[in-house]
Enzyme design. Sequence first.
Site, PDB file in Angstrom:
ATOM      1  CE1 TYR A 184      -3.699   2.403   0.518  1.00  0.00           C
ATOM      2  CE2 TYR A 184      -2.576   3.110   2.508  1.00  0.00           C
ATOM      3  CZ  TYR A 184      -3.565   3.303   1.560  1.00  0.00           C
ATOM      4  OH  TYR A 184      -4.414   4.373   1.658  1.00  0.00           O
ATOM      5  CB  THR A 186       1.197   4.590   4.091  1.00  0.00           C
ATOM      6  OG1 THR A 186       0.470   3.391   4.395  1.00  0.00           O
ATOM      7  CG2 THR A 186       0.232   5.688   3.697  1.00  0.00           C
ATOM      8  CE  LYS A 187       0.604  -0.581   5.791  1.00  0.00           C
ATOM      9  NZ  LYS A 187      -0.538  -1.350   5.400  1.00  0.00           N
ATOM     10  CG  ASN A 188       8.666   0.125   5.854  1.00  0.00           C
ATOM     11  OD1 ASN A 188       7.661   0.687   6.298  1.00  0.00           O
ATOM     12  ND2 ASN A 188       9.731  -0.102   6.594  1.00  0.00           N
ATOM     13  CG  LEU A 189       8.937  -2.407  -1.681  1.00  0.00           C
ATOM     14  CD1 LEU A 189       9.946  -3.540  -1.532  1.00  0.00           C
ATOM     15  CD2 LEU A 189       7.820  -2.825  -2.608  1.00  0.00           C
TER      16      LEU A 189
END
Length: 390
Positions: A184, A186-189
């Site tokens: 998603y 906002t996630k780290n990747l």
Amino acid sequence: MIAKDLDFIPYALPLIGEEEIAEVVDSLRSGWITTGPKVKRFEEAFGAFVGSPHSVAVNSCTAGLHLSLLAAGIKPGDEVITTPLTFCATVNTILHVGATPVLADVDPVSLNLSVAEVARHITPRTRAVVPVHYAGNPCDMAAFRELADAHGLVLIEDAAHAIGTYHRGRHAGTFGDFASFSFYATKNLTTAEGGMIACRSEEAAERLRVLALHGMDKDAFKRYTAAGSWFYQVVAPGYKYNMTDLAAGLGLAQLARFEAMQAVRFSHVARYQEAFGAAPFDLPPAPIAEGDAHSWHLYLLRLRENELAIDRDAFAEALKERGIGISVHFIPIHLHPFYQQHLGFREGDHPVAEANYRRMISLPLYPKMTPEQVDRVVETVLDVARHHGR
Ligand SMILES: *Cc1c(COP(=O)(O)O)cnc(C)c1O
């Protein structure tokens, strides 16, 4: 107010560079815009990064959790134990397969699902446990594995926060029978929207692939290449959960820069830790065990209520007024009206999750943030605290 002429610092922003843009343009020009060669490559590259024997790309972590529960054979009447301190998708997917979500409180130190609390909630109907690597801090997966094996339970990791999380030297997602990662925004990747299921068994991986694309026994990639055939059979009422090549292209570019993105995150975290160590906050839970590593998906501060004359809501409002975007992870599951009305959950059910929720704030933390922006967050948070000390 001062905030008027200062730029707002958003809570989250993706880091999209020329490489990501070039990958997407390349897919658009190639004609393979949906599931094709880049999805295959991304599955292989991500699987190699995590160290998972089988990887199945899907269009969200939520889809991955749903398919994992289905492939594990979880059905109506079964109970699945998870944490109250998670995103609603963890619990919704348990409901989607007709099973009953059972919440067990979090550990007061790690804020991860407590192994002892899970053990206390096991009944003859319990079939699976879904721990969440909360904020990117690894769960005690060795203990969960032991508990699951002792009781014949399926272990499914909600690894939405856990790209870059390690437990005992192994990447998160390699302890469970299944694990679902999130890409998603906002996630780290990120792949804008997307997810990846890691699983241990080849048979389960095959089942996941079939369920992710309408329940057809061949995927579109095989059908439309020269080697393919027009013939397919529907062997299950499957879903439309496949990842596109546009998304996989983003994922390949993001994976290539992942360690560099993490390094920036870690340096921002170091600045936060140094600044807030002596302030009226509890620092985020962090791993202490050998071989464990935090992905620092979230940076959560907890207000020390006895040292501050301001509550979390007012603190969050003050930060917003001064141009700092914040979030709260998470409103405990059992406080949402739907689950209260349909599952009988009540306020007071999980006191550790609730007490921490009441005083927590997630600060902006992403590789696109500049050190100057991190400094502004630090100064603003400390200033608000100073003005509301006891
Ligand atoms: C983001 C998130 C999800 C859902 O991820 P999607 O890819 O948006 O479906 C699930 N669980 C947790 C804990 C999350 O934070």
